[in-house]
Design an enzyme around this catalytic site. Structure first.
Site, PDB file in Angstrom:
ATOM      1  N   LYS A 311       0.941  -1.225   0.096  1.00 11.02           N
ATOM      2  CA  LYS A 311      -0.087   0.053   0.165  1.00 11.02           C
ATOM      3  C   LYS A 311       0.957   1.333   0.114  1.00 11.02           C
ATOM      4  O   LYS A 311       1.997   1.156   0.279  1.00 11.02           O
ATOM      5  CB  LYS A 311      -0.846  -0.058   1.406  1.00 11.02           C
ATOM      6  CG  LYS A 311      -1.956  -1.036   1.359  1.00 11.02           C
ATOM      7  CD  LYS A 311      -2.638  -1.119   2.536  1.00 11.02           C
ATOM      8  CE  LYS A 311      -3.573  -1.996   2.848  1.00 11.02           C
ATOM      9  NZ  LYS A 311      -4.809  -1.792   1.881  1.00 11.02           N
ATOM     10  N   ARG A 385     -10.245 -11.733   1.561  1.00 11.26           N
ATOM     11  CA  ARG A 385     -11.328 -12.611   0.890  1.00 11.26           C
ATOM     12  C   ARG A 385     -10.620 -14.186   1.019  1.00 11.26           C
ATOM     13  O   ARG A 385     -11.456 -14.971   1.010  1.00 11.26           O
ATOM     14  CB  ARG A 385     -11.701 -12.175  -0.622  1.00 11.26           C
ATOM     15  CG  ARG A 385     -10.657 -12.182  -1.504  1.00 11.26           C
ATOM     16  CD  ARG A 385     -11.059 -11.100  -2.535  1.00 11.26           C
ATOM     17  NE  ARG A 385     -11.003  -9.777  -2.340  1.00 11.26           N
ATOM     18  CZ  ARG A 385     -11.187  -8.981  -3.116  1.00 11.26           C
ATOM     19  NH1 ARG A 385     -11.575  -9.127  -4.332  1.00 11.26           N
ATOM     20  NH2 ARG A 385     -11.048  -7.586  -2.410  1.00 11.26           N
TER      21      ARG A 385
END
Length: 535
Positions: A311, A385
């Site tokens: 990030k 996920r």
């Protein structure tokens, strides 16, 4: 754990208003009527305030504050406009206005026989939260900001009723240490004290048990989300959950060897670049007989760098909140145990850390899930996920639940769609979706249903594996939900709630100071009561 302020309920005695030192809050009577017992100079000042432009503009739940009211020893007098038609949310906002200014003084709330007194008390408790465990006061002025956090061990929540020196109606078996013949307030000099003057204190105290359990569950969730990642490692998180066996939960911690045997390779791949071990924690509350349980599944990424798909540095410090879904599940389980819910609920959380180590998974890797499906990793920052896929499958195969709800700070896309006022709800069952949304409305927690549809599946189609873990920017929150749906058995009622926008909003909310909100604890507790609790 940060403890909610303990609220004491006593008989109404308006003759004590003038001599009360600290703060006084008055719920106005019908038509804005002031209570008897208010000294004349303070009454005149209050009437002037109510007749002012600000006073006339007050809406239900609105509050006016007068500093150092004349002829009173109080440092502040709050006037609360809460007509009988006010909603629970109006009353909670009014309570929050009191809770935001608690400090360390004794606050007296004159509620009389108002039917929303319990909601005022809950709003006060929730807004009075203050996570200050790491603030030493060094370098500050001699008059530091109010600090209501404590280092005392967690105890079951309590509310105390006082009708006289001999009447001590406690709502749990835990003891406050207060003298039965004296004031029943909590920790004099250490935190705020709050006394509600009500018409029937014993009845109000009994009603307060549920609200107290909810407040403690919300505080537990907020603490977890606010903790820094160097403190809240996966091991520390698991230890905190294991400690909830003291309040009646059955807690099981699965380590990496057990996860490997179960085939949770997707989850393990996320954490393989971290020095802190990946874990799954299973919490069970069995209060509903032989009924199939509700399963709650939470994403618990204790820190998310994005992995190899790292990030940007700006804002990365907030990725301590990427375990928010697991935090909510933990808070709900705490609430259910504290209030002895007549329901069967199992909470499962996958705890990992996503780091860019030399052993970390790479874009292009292919992993096999516990279900057996293969997943091409396109972006290592779409890791939540992968964690949920394995835990969802495990929850279904082991517990055969009546319904499954997962919660996760899963996508930035849901913030683009809904901002910070609503969580995104995806559901394969209209009845379950309606019940979740109804519970959220009843508790004042924003939620909005978003679509699931086969058309989105093509966006996560992989050339090399059964699926890929991201479909890119278009419909990002929807494709994430479509991915998770592939790990839900046919016919299994399931909902996915993306809480990325509501778990840690950029500013204070009605019921929480800036920081973690604990969104979802109240909604899911309400859902359990309305749908799953034995009648």
């Amino acid at each position: 754990m940060t403890q909610p302020v303990e609220i004491t309920f006593v008989e109404t005695a308006t003759d004590k208003l003038a001599g009360h030192e600290g703060r006084v809050a008055l719920i106005l009577g019908p038509g804005g009527r002031l209570p008897a017992g208010l000294p004349r100079p303070a009454r005149e000042a209050a009437l002037r305030a109510l007749a002012s432009k600000q006073g006339k503009a007050m809406k239900p739940g609105g509050v006016l504050e007068l500093a150092f009211p004349a002829a009173m020893k109080a440092e502040a007098l709050q006037l609360i406009w809460l007509p009988p038609s006010s909603t629970a949310q109006d009353a909670r906002r009014a309570g929050a206005a009191i809770g935001a200014r608690l400090g360390k003084v004794h606050t007296l709330v004159l509620a009389g026989g108002h039917r929303r007194a319990q909601d005022v008390a809950l709003g006060l408790a929730l807004r009075g939260y203050d996570f200050s465990a790491y603030q030493t006061g060094a370098g500050e002025s001699d008059d530091p900001a109010p600090d209501t956090a404590t280092d005392t061990p967690a105890e079951p929540p309590q509310a105390v009723s006082r009708q006289g020196a001999a009447d001590d109606a406690r709502l749990t078996d835990a003891q406050t240490g207060a003298d039965a013949a004296g004031d029943a307030s909590l920790r004099v000099g250490e935190s705020a004290r709050v006394t509600f003057m009500v018409r029937d204190p014993e009845a109000q105290a009994k009603l307060a048990t549920h609200a107290a359990a909810v407040a403690e569950g919300v505080f537990f969730t907020r603490d977890l989300i606010n903790e820094p990642a160097n403190v809240l490692t996966t091991s520390d998180f698991a230890d905190r959950l294991k400690a909830m066996e003291e309040i009646g939960l059955t807690v099981e911690v699965l380590d990496e060897d057990e996860l490997q045997k179960l085939g949770m390779r997707a989850l393990l791949a996320v954490g393989q670049g971290s020095e802190t071990p990946s874990k799954v924690v299973v919490m069970r509350w069995n209060g509903g007989g032989d009924e199939a349980p509700l399963a709650l599944v939470g994403k618990g990424v204790v820190f998310d760098t994005g992995g190899i798909s790292i990030k940007p540095a700006a804002g990365m410090e907030e990725m301590t909140m990427d375990m928010g879904g697991a935090g909510v599940v933990a808070g709900v389980m705490r609430t259910l145990a504290l209030r002895r819910a007549k329901a069967n609920v199992v909470g499962l959380v996958g705890l990992v850390e996503n780091m860019p180590d030399g052993r970390a998974q790479r874009p292009g890797d292919i992993v096999k899930s516990m279900k057996g499906d293969t997943i091409e990793v396109i972006n290592t920052d779409a890791e939540g996920r992968l964690v949920l896929a394995d835990v969802l499958w495990y929850a279904q195969t082991r517990f055969q639940p009546a319904a499954v709800i997962d919660l996760a700070t899963l996508t930035g896309a849901v913030i683009i769609a809904l901002g910070h006022d609503n969580a995104g709800v995806f559901c394969n069952d209209d009845a379950l979706a309606g019940q979740i949304l109804s519970a959220a409305r009843a508790e004042g927690e924003g939620a909005w249903r978003l679509p699931l549809a086969p058309a989105y599946d093509k966006l996560i189609k992989s050339r090399l594996a059964d699926m890929k873990n991201t479909g890119g920017r278009p419909a990002g929150s929807i494709t994430a939900a479509q991915f998770l749906q592939r790990f839900v058995r046919k016919g299994q009622p399931w909902a996915h709630i993306d809480i990325a926008g509501v778990a840690l909003p950029p500013s204070a909310t009605d019921l929480a100071p800036k920081g973690a909100t604990g969104w979802g604890v109240m909604t899911l507790d309400r859902l359990v009561r309305d749908r799953f609790e034995a009648k």
